[in-house]
Enzyme design. Structure first.
Site, mmCIF file in Angstrom:
data_model
loop_
_atom_site.group_PDB
_atom_site.id
_atom_site.type_symbol
_atom_site.label_atom_id
_atom_site.label_comp_id
_atom_site.label_asym_id
_atom_site.label_seq_id
_atom_site.Cartn_x
_atom_site.Cartn_y
_atom_site.Cartn_z
ATOM 1 N N CYS A 112 -88.794 6.015 -21.155
ATOM 2 C CA CYS A 112 -88.150 4.752 -20.795
ATOM 3 C C CYS A 112 -87.492 4.065 -21.984
ATOM 4 O O CYS A 112 -86.729 3.123 -21.799
ATOM 5 C CB CYS A 112 -89.157 3.831 -20.124
ATOM 6 S SG CYS A 112 -90.050 4.656 -18.809
ATOM 7 N N HIS A 254 -85.883 -2.587 -19.795
ATOM 8 C CA HIS A 254 -86.265 -1.448 -18.970
ATOM 9 C C HIS A 254 -86.934 -1.978 -17.696
ATOM 10 O O HIS A 254 -87.818 -2.837 -17.749
ATOM 11 C CB HIS A 254 -87.213 -0.529 -19.742
ATOM 12 C CG HIS A 254 -87.902 0.476 -18.886
ATOM 13 N ND1 HIS A 254 -87.205 1.265 -17.988
ATOM 14 C CD2 HIS A 254 -89.212 0.799 -18.747
ATOM 15 C CE1 HIS A 254 -88.065 2.035 -17.344
ATOM 16 N NE2 HIS A 254 -89.284 1.775 -17.782
ATOM 17 N N ASN A 284 -88.784 2.283 -11.001
ATOM 18 C CA ASN A 284 -88.657 2.601 -12.422
ATOM 19 C C ASN A 284 -87.950 3.959 -12.549
ATOM 20 O O ASN A 284 -88.517 4.988 -12.170
ATOM 21 C CB ASN A 284 -90.061 2.644 -13.040
ATOM 22 C CG ASN A 284 -90.077 3.106 -14.486
ATOM 23 O OD1 ASN A 284 -89.072 3.564 -15.012
ATOM 24 N ND2 ASN A 284 -91.231 2.990 -15.118
HETATM 25 N N1 ACO Z 1 -102.126 0.347 -3.599
HETATM 26 C C1 ACO Z 1 -103.242 -0.356 -3.355
HETATM 27 N N2 ACO Z 1 -104.222 -0.523 -4.273
HETATM 28 C C2 ACO Z 1 -104.060 0.076 -5.464
HETATM 29 C C3 ACO Z 1 -102.921 0.838 -5.774
HETATM 30 C C4 ACO Z 1 -101.937 0.971 -4.783
HETATM 31 N N3 ACO Z 1 -100.803 1.658 -4.972
HETATM 32 N N4 ACO Z 1 -103.024 1.282 -7.031
HETATM 33 C C5 ACO Z 1 -104.189 0.822 -7.512
HETATM 34 N N5 ACO Z 1 -104.819 0.101 -6.550
HETATM 35 C C6 ACO Z 1 -106.089 -0.607 -6.629
HETATM 36 C C7 ACO Z 1 -107.003 -0.026 -7.696
HETATM 37 O O1 ACO Z 1 -107.774 1.041 -7.194
HETATM 38 C C8 ACO Z 1 -107.839 -1.235 -8.029
HETATM 39 O O2 ACO Z 1 -108.834 -1.408 -7.060
HETATM 40 P P1 ACO Z 1 -110.320 -1.903 -7.450
HETATM 41 O O3 ACO Z 1 -110.124 -3.279 -8.018
HETATM 42 O O4 ACO Z 1 -111.031 -1.883 -6.146
HETATM 43 O O5 ACO Z 1 -110.801 -0.904 -8.441
HETATM 44 C C9 ACO Z 1 -106.879 -2.416 -7.890
HETATM 45 O O6 ACO Z 1 -105.819 -1.958 -7.031
HETATM 46 C C10 ACO Z 1 -106.258 -2.865 -9.186
HETATM 47 O O7 ACO Z 1 -105.788 -1.713 -9.902
HETATM 48 P P2 ACO Z 1 -105.024 -1.841 -11.257
HETATM 49 O O8 ACO Z 1 -104.748 -0.499 -11.800
HETATM 50 O O9 ACO Z 1 -105.776 -2.822 -12.113
HETATM 51 O O10 ACO Z 1 -103.676 -2.510 -10.768
HETATM 52 P P3 ACO Z 1 -102.572 -3.235 -11.633
HETATM 53 O O11 ACO Z 1 -102.457 -4.640 -11.229
HETATM 54 O O12 ACO Z 1 -102.742 -2.929 -13.092
HETATM 55 O O13 ACO Z 1 -101.242 -2.530 -11.134
HETATM 56 C C11 ACO Z 1 -99.681 -0.887 -11.930
HETATM 57 C C12 ACO Z 1 -101.065 -1.125 -11.334
HETATM 58 C C13 ACO Z 1 -98.661 -1.393 -10.947
HETATM 59 C C14 ACO Z 1 -99.505 0.605 -12.162
HETATM 60 C C15 ACO Z 1 -99.553 -1.673 -13.249
HETATM 61 O O14 ACO Z 1 -100.665 -1.393 -14.079
HETATM 62 C C16 ACO Z 1 -98.299 -1.334 -14.025
HETATM 63 O O15 ACO Z 1 -97.212 -1.619 -13.579
HETATM 64 N N6 ACO Z 1 -98.459 -0.808 -15.227
HETATM 65 C C17 ACO Z 1 -97.324 -0.495 -16.092
HETATM 66 C C18 ACO Z 1 -96.640 0.744 -15.644
HETATM 67 C C19 ACO Z 1 -95.345 0.904 -16.403
HETATM 68 O O16 ACO Z 1 -94.617 -0.049 -16.575
HETATM 69 N N7 ACO Z 1 -95.022 2.057 -16.905
HETATM 70 C C20 ACO Z 1 -93.808 2.128 -17.681
HETATM 71 C C21 ACO Z 1 -93.620 3.323 -18.331
HETATM 72 S S1 ACO Z 1 -93.340 4.638 -17.197
HETATM 73 C C22 ACO Z 1 -92.568 5.867 -18.128
HETATM 74 O O17 ACO Z 1 -92.462 5.779 -19.307
HETATM 75 C C23 ACO Z 1 -92.102 7.120 -17.402
#
Ligand code: ACO
Length: 337
Positions: A112, A254, A284
């Site tokens: 990214c 990004h 993304n």
């Molecule tokens: N749908 C429903 N529930 C979900 C999902 C989903 N798709 N994914 C995770 N959950 C649940 C988890 O199991 C967890 O449940 P629990 O509390 O019972 O354990 C809860 O939701 C919270 O999970 P988190 O992982 O803490 O969720 P978060 O708010 O962090 O969101 C996300 C996850 C969207 C992936 C976020 O962390 C994010 O955007 N991170 C950055 C990703 C990014 O920007 N990457 C960029 C680089 S990519 C590249 O370079 C190719």
């Protein structure tokens, strides 16, 4: 002397998958995805490939810039999802465009951050007088390296390509800021890749686990990294170039997650209106996200002559970077600005 963007183009696959389609594959919901990421739908390749999208985005950028393929001295493609390992995507684009005078290579692996690094590389060649006209492209078919059974990642990604033509111009040169932290690389990995027929390649030992073929991510770690490092690198690049936040008209970040963009705006104390977003439509798209957004803003006429833009990318490696530019863009059908 500097390198300035004088045209943009993009290609978006026609086939779309909304959040309801994702919810048919994994346990999730439209509400959860929108709330946590801002993504509503993503476009996914069907007949297109990373090369075909890159070539079409490049062709449109050349047309927008009023530059012929023969004028290109360099084609740089940022991608982590090329159809094949060899030949590189940039050489395939050269073949498709007939850019017979161009030197071509890919910038792989910076994910990214790839487009910002491609911009910096092109700009440095132009400023030093090595080349006069450069095409830079970010193109990704992330759907081929996405684990569609992993709800932590498959909700995020989409496919597409964006491109920009740069020319050597008289004018102020802004220096970029770039960083890498290999010690944190485990937060975002992809240990193998699919070929263009979708056949998964194993390593020689054949001992890669199935889930390792795809992008794997510690989402929270990447999130925390982004909301800390992106505002820092923006401040750094402003200080390096003796500019203030008020000097920047638009921040082109990004497009990973709406919450990341909002957190960056808040930490900088800048209005969210200065941070255009299109991730709701495309998800993304890694190295393609910044040039797709640039092209959209260019075609809409949002970017005005003389404006200063700040590009900031972050991603696997971990890597992050920021650059300031003053483009000389033309809208479709314009005589130029
Ligand atoms: N749908 C429903 N529930 C979900 C999902 C989903 N798709 N994914 C995770 N959950 C649940 C988890 O199991 C967890 O449940 P629990 O509390 O019972 O354990 C809860 O939701 C919270 O999970 P988190 O992982 O803490 O969720 P978060 O708010 O962090 O969101 C996300 C996850 C969207 C992936 C976020 O962390 C994010 O955007 N991170 C950055 C990703 C990014 O920007 N990457 C960029 C680089 S990519 C590249 O370079 C190719």
């Amino acid at each position: 002397m500097t390198g300035s963007i004088c045209g943009t183009g993009s290609y978006i696959p026609h086939y779309t998958m909304d959040n309801y389609a994702i919810a048919d594959l994994v346990e999730t919901s439209d509400e959860w995805i929108q709330e946590r990421t801002g993504v509503i739908r993503r476009h996914i390749v069907k007949e297109e490939t990373t090369v075909s999208m890159a070539a079409e985005a490049g062709r449109r950028a050349l047309e927008n810039a009023g530059v012929s393929a023969e004028e290109l001295d360099l084609i740089l493609v940022a991608t982590i999802s090329s159809n094949v390992i060899l030949p590189c995507t940039a050489c395939e684009v050269q073949r498709s465009l007939g850019a017979v005078n161009a030197t071509c290579f890919d910038l792989g692996g910076a994910a990214c951050t790839g487009f910002v690094l491609a911009y910096n590389t092109a700009e440095a060649y132009l400023a030093s007088g090595v080349y006069k006209t450069v095409l830079i492209i970010g193109s990704e078919s992330l759907s081929s390296i996405t684990n569609w059974k992993d709800r932590g990642t498959c909700i995020l990604f989409g496919d597409g390509a964006g491109a920009a033509v740069l020319k050597a111009e008289e004018g102020r040169r802004y220096l970029p800021v770039t960083h890498s932290e290999g010690g944190k690389g485990a937060a975002l990995t992809c240990r193998s890749r699919n070929d263009s027929n979708g056949i998964t390649k194993k390593n020689q030992a054949g001992d890669i686990k199935e889930e390792e073929y795809f992008i794997q991510m510690d989402g929270q770690a990447v999130f925390k990294f982004a909301v800390k490092k992106v505002p820092e690198v923006i401040q750094e690049v402003l200080e390096l170039n003796r500019l203030e936040k008020e000097d920047i008209d638009l921040y082109i970040l990004h497009q990973a997650n709406k919450r990341i963009v909002e957190a960056v705006a808040k930490r900088l104390g800048e209005p969210i209106e200065k941070f255009p977003m299109n991730l709701q439509e495309y998800g993304n798209t890694s190295s393609a996200s910044i040039p797709i957004l640039l092209d959209e803003l260019n075609q809409k006429g949002t970017i005005k002559p003389g404006q200063k833009l700040l590009l900031a990318g972050f991603g696997a490696g971990l890597t992050w970077a920021a650059s300031i530019l003053k483009p000389f863009l033309r809208k479709q059908g314009d005589g130029g600005t």
